[in-house]
Write a protein that holds these residues in place. Structure first.
Motif, PDB file in Angstrom:
ATOM      1  N   VAL A 254       2.147   4.097 -28.395  1.00 28.52           N
ATOM      2  CA  VAL A 254       1.440   3.517 -27.244  1.00 28.52           C
ATOM      3  C   VAL A 254       2.402   2.638 -26.437  1.00 28.52           C
ATOM      4  O   VAL A 254       2.375   2.653 -25.207  1.00 28.52           O
ATOM      5  CB  VAL A 254       0.191   2.713 -27.696  1.00 28.52           C
ATOM      6  N   TYR A 255       3.283   1.917 -27.131  1.00 27.33           N
ATOM      7  CA  TYR A 255       4.249   1.074 -26.419  1.00 27.33           C
ATOM      8  C   TYR A 255       5.123   1.936 -25.504  1.00 27.33           C
ATOM      9  O   TYR A 255       5.340   1.606 -24.331  1.00 27.33           O
ATOM     10  CB  TYR A 255       5.126   0.306 -27.423  1.00 27.33           C
ATOM     11  N   SER A 256       5.590   3.059 -26.049  1.00 23.67           N
ATOM     12  CA  SER A 256       6.429   3.953 -25.242  1.00 23.67           C
ATOM     13  C   SER A 256       5.668   4.460 -24.029  1.00 23.67           C
ATOM     14  O   SER A 256       6.193   4.522 -22.919  1.00 23.67           O
ATOM     15  CB  SER A 256       6.876   5.159 -26.067  1.00 23.67           C
ATOM     16  N   PHE A 257       4.413   4.811 -24.245  1.00 21.06           N
ATOM     17  CA  PHE A 257       3.573   5.314 -23.157  1.00 21.06           C
ATOM     18  C   PHE A 257       3.359   4.238 -22.102  1.00 21.06           C
ATOM     19  O   PHE A 257       3.580   4.453 -20.903  1.00 21.06           O
ATOM     20  CB  PHE A 257       2.238   5.779 -23.759  1.00 21.06           C
ATOM     21  N   GLN A 258       2.988   3.057 -22.538  1.00 21.01           N
ATOM     22  CA  GLN A 258       2.659   1.983 -21.602  1.00 21.01           C
ATOM     23  C   GLN A 258       3.892   1.440 -20.867  1.00 21.01           C
ATOM     24  O   GLN A 258       3.780   0.943 -19.759  1.00 21.01           O
ATOM     25  CB  GLN A 258       1.968   0.819 -22.329  1.00 21.01           C
ATOM     26  N   SER A 259       5.067   1.552 -21.500  1.00 22.69           N
ATOM     27  CA  SER A 259       6.266   1.030 -20.840  1.00 22.69           C
ATOM     28  C   SER A 259       6.870   2.070 -19.905  1.00 22.69           C
ATOM     29  O   SER A 259       7.820   1.780 -19.183  1.00 22.69           O
ATOM     30  CB  SER A 259       7.301   0.625 -21.891  1.00 22.69           C
ATOM     31  N   GLY A 260       6.311   3.293 -19.930  1.00 22.82           N
ATOM     32  CA  GLY A 260       6.830   4.345 -19.060  1.00 22.82           C
ATOM     33  C   GLY A 260       8.018   5.050 -19.682  1.00 22.82           C
ATOM     34  O   GLY A 260       8.594   5.956 -19.105  1.00 22.82           O
ATOM     35  N   ARG A 261       8.410   4.638 -20.926  1.00 23.87           N
ATOM     36  CA  ARG A 261       9.593   5.236 -21.553  1.00 23.87           C
ATOM     37  C   ARG A 261       9.382   6.702 -21.904  1.00 23.87           C
ATOM     38  O   ARG A 261      10.274   7.500 -21.828  1.00 23.87           O
ATOM     39  CB  ARG A 261       9.911   4.485 -22.848  1.00 23.87           C
ATOM     40  N   LEU A 262       8.137   7.041 -22.322  1.00 21.62           N
ATOM     41  CA  LEU A 262       7.860   8.429 -22.711  1.00 21.62           C
ATOM     42  C   LEU A 262       8.154   9.364 -21.560  1.00 21.62           C
ATOM     43  O   LEU A 262       8.779  10.400 -21.718  1.00 21.62           O
ATOM     44  CB  LEU A 262       6.393   8.574 -23.122  1.00 21.62           C
ATOM     45  N   ALA A 263       7.697   8.965 -20.349  1.00 18.79           N
ATOM     46  CA  ALA A 263       7.877   9.816 -19.177  1.00 18.79           C
ATOM     47  C   ALA A 263       9.355   9.969 -18.856  1.00 18.79           C
ATOM     48  O   ALA A 263       9.840  11.058 -18.589  1.00 18.79           O
ATOM     49  CB  ALA A 263       7.143   9.222 -17.986  1.00 18.79           C
ATOM     50  N   SER A 264      10.120   8.829 -18.920  1.00 17.81           N
ATOM     51  CA  SER A 264      11.532   8.939 -18.559  1.00 17.81           C
ATOM     52  C   SER A 264      12.308   9.756 -19.591  1.00 17.81           C
ATOM     53  O   SER A 264      13.212  10.494 -19.236  1.00 17.81           O
ATOM     54  CB  SER A 264      12.158   7.565 -18.357  1.00 17.81           C
ATOM     55  N   SER A 265      11.917   9.680 -20.877  1.00 15.28           N
ATOM     56  CA  SER A 265      12.637  10.476 -21.872  1.00 15.28           C
ATOM     57  C   SER A 265      12.322  11.964 -21.690  1.00 15.28           C
ATOM     58  O   SER A 265      13.144  12.819 -21.959  1.00 15.28           O
ATOM     59  CB  SER A 265      12.272  10.029 -23.288  1.00 15.28           C
ATOM     60  N   GLN A 266      11.130  12.277 -21.164  1.00 15.81           N
ATOM     61  CA  GLN A 266      10.762  13.679 -20.926  1.00 15.81           C
ATOM     62  C   GLN A 266      11.608  14.274 -19.806  1.00 15.81           C
ATOM     63  O   GLN A 266      11.924  15.443 -19.803  1.00 15.81           O
ATOM     64  CB  GLN A 266       9.298  13.758 -20.500  1.00 15.81           C
ATOM     65  N   LYS A 267      11.953  13.428 -18.826  1.00 21.95           N
ATOM     66  CA  LYS A 267      12.697  13.913 -17.655  1.00 21.95           C
ATOM     67  C   LYS A 267      14.143  14.256 -17.996  1.00 21.95           C
ATOM     68  O   LYS A 267      14.763  15.057 -17.336  1.00 21.95           O
ATOM     69  CB  LYS A 267      12.688  12.824 -16.569  1.00 21.95           C
ATOM     70  N   LYS A 268      14.672  13.585 -19.068  1.00 24.10           N
ATOM     71  CA  LYS A 268      16.106  13.743 -19.373  1.00 24.10           C
ATOM     72  C   LYS A 268      16.389  15.170 -19.842  1.00 24.10           C
ATOM     73  O   LYS A 268      15.550  15.815 -20.409  1.00 24.10           O
ATOM     74  CB  LYS A 268      16.502  12.731 -20.445  1.00 24.10           C
TER      75      LYS A 268
END
Ligand SMILES: NC(=O)c1ccc[n+]([C@@H]2O[C@H](COP(=O)([O-])OP(=O)(O)OC[C@H]3O[C@@H](n4cnc5c(N)ncnc54)[C@H](OP(=O)(O)O)[C@@H]3O)[C@@H](O)[C@H]2O)c1
Length: 268
Positions: A254-268
């Motif tokens: 949830v932390y990754s999701f809420q911090s937007g990190r999940l989305a940025s790691s998907q883009k890489k």
């Protein structure tokens, strides 16, 4: 006991988003409405849209984050001689960020809105419903209710309260004519995201549902007297999978999701 279509529904937070669509859904089914929120101009607009020869729409300006507001709303309806048959506790808000950085007044107002007012309105109207031997209550929780939510810690916890409270009440009322339904939407396109300060959480937007579908799921489940409805197949799947996720892992995800990190790691 089933409700007549001419019954009257009180919808809190009916000026925007899910609550507004619930009002539209109920009007389409022939229910009279009492619409409550802070933005009276918007409520007037909605009232003009939904009033008809067969549907009566009343509006009520209230700030449910203020203590005493729930009681005042209830008293005002009594004063106007309006009998409520359906209570929809939809009004709610969120705050995004680190708990320590949050303004306490804002947190406290959110908890009063999401928890205290919802609970007090339920307490007030439930007694009337039991006396009348009919009534429906729909409490809007969230898929946030199923796990802790770092970066929205108080919001997630408030929705866990709504879900737990609603399910417990549903059991207490098992032998009565009154039903309590908890609606758990996942991310939904509305004003919520912007107001909660989470415009940057890209994944939220990408998987968001339409308010109309969420509102319809909630109203349908409530009219059938269901205990719980999670809106959308993806949200149902996620809620199911959370049951098997180790307790230490879920907050990290949830932390990754809420911090937007999940989305940025998907883009890489
Ligand atoms: N959108 C999502 O992703 C999502 C997901 C899960 C659960 N939910 C829940 O769904 C419910 C509806 O949210 P939404 O997505 O439709 O958000 P929204 O578009 O921001 O609408 C919230 C509604 O609540 C009213 N409201 C806010 N603060 C209030 C206050 N202090 N007193 C009275 N009314 C107040 C707002 O009206 P005024 O501004 O005019 O007062 C508005 O009508 C909330 O309980 C929310 O927690 C939303």
């Amino acid at each position: 006991m089933s409700l007549k279509s001419a019954s009257t529904a009180l919808v809190t937070g009916a000026s925007f988003g899910i609550g507004l669509e619930m009002a539209r859904e109920l009007a389409a089914r022939g229910h009279n409405l009492v619409l409550a929120a802070r933005n009276i101009e918007k409520l007037r607009e909605v009232s003009r849209e939904l009033s008809s020869a067969s549907i009566r729409v009343e509006i009520l300006q209230t700030d449910l984050s203020q203590s005493g507001a729930a009681r005042a709303l209830y008293d005002e309806l009594k004063r106007r001689g309006i009998k409520i048959d359906i209570l929809i506790n939809n009004a709610g808000s969120g705050i995004h960020g680190h708990f320590t950085d949050m303004d306490w007044q804002a947190v406290s107002a959110m908890l009063r809105l999401n928890i205290e007012s919802l609970t007090e309105l339920t307490h007030l109207f439930l007694r009337d419903f039991l006396e009348a031997r009919a009534g429906r209550i729909l409490n809007v929780a969230s898929t946030a209710a199923f796990q802790p939510g770092p970066l929205m810690a108080c919001y997630y916890a408030s929705k866990a309260f709504v879900l737990s409270f609603s399910e417990a009440l549903c059991e207490e009322l098992r032998d009565s004519a009154v039903t309590v339904t908890a609606l758990c939407p996942g991310p939904t396109h509305s004003e919520f995201q912007k107001r909660a300060g989470m415009g940057h959480v890209e994944l939220f937007t990408r998987f968001s549902m339409k308010t109309r579908q969420v509102a319809r799921d909630g109203v349908q489940a409530m009219l059938k007297g269901k205990r719980l409805v999670v809106s959308g197949w993806l949200n149902n799947l996620l809620v199911f999978l959370i049951r098997f996720s180790p307790r230490f892992l879920t907050p990290k995800l949830v932390y990754s999701f809420q911090s937007g990190r999940l989305a940025s790691s998907q883009k890489k």
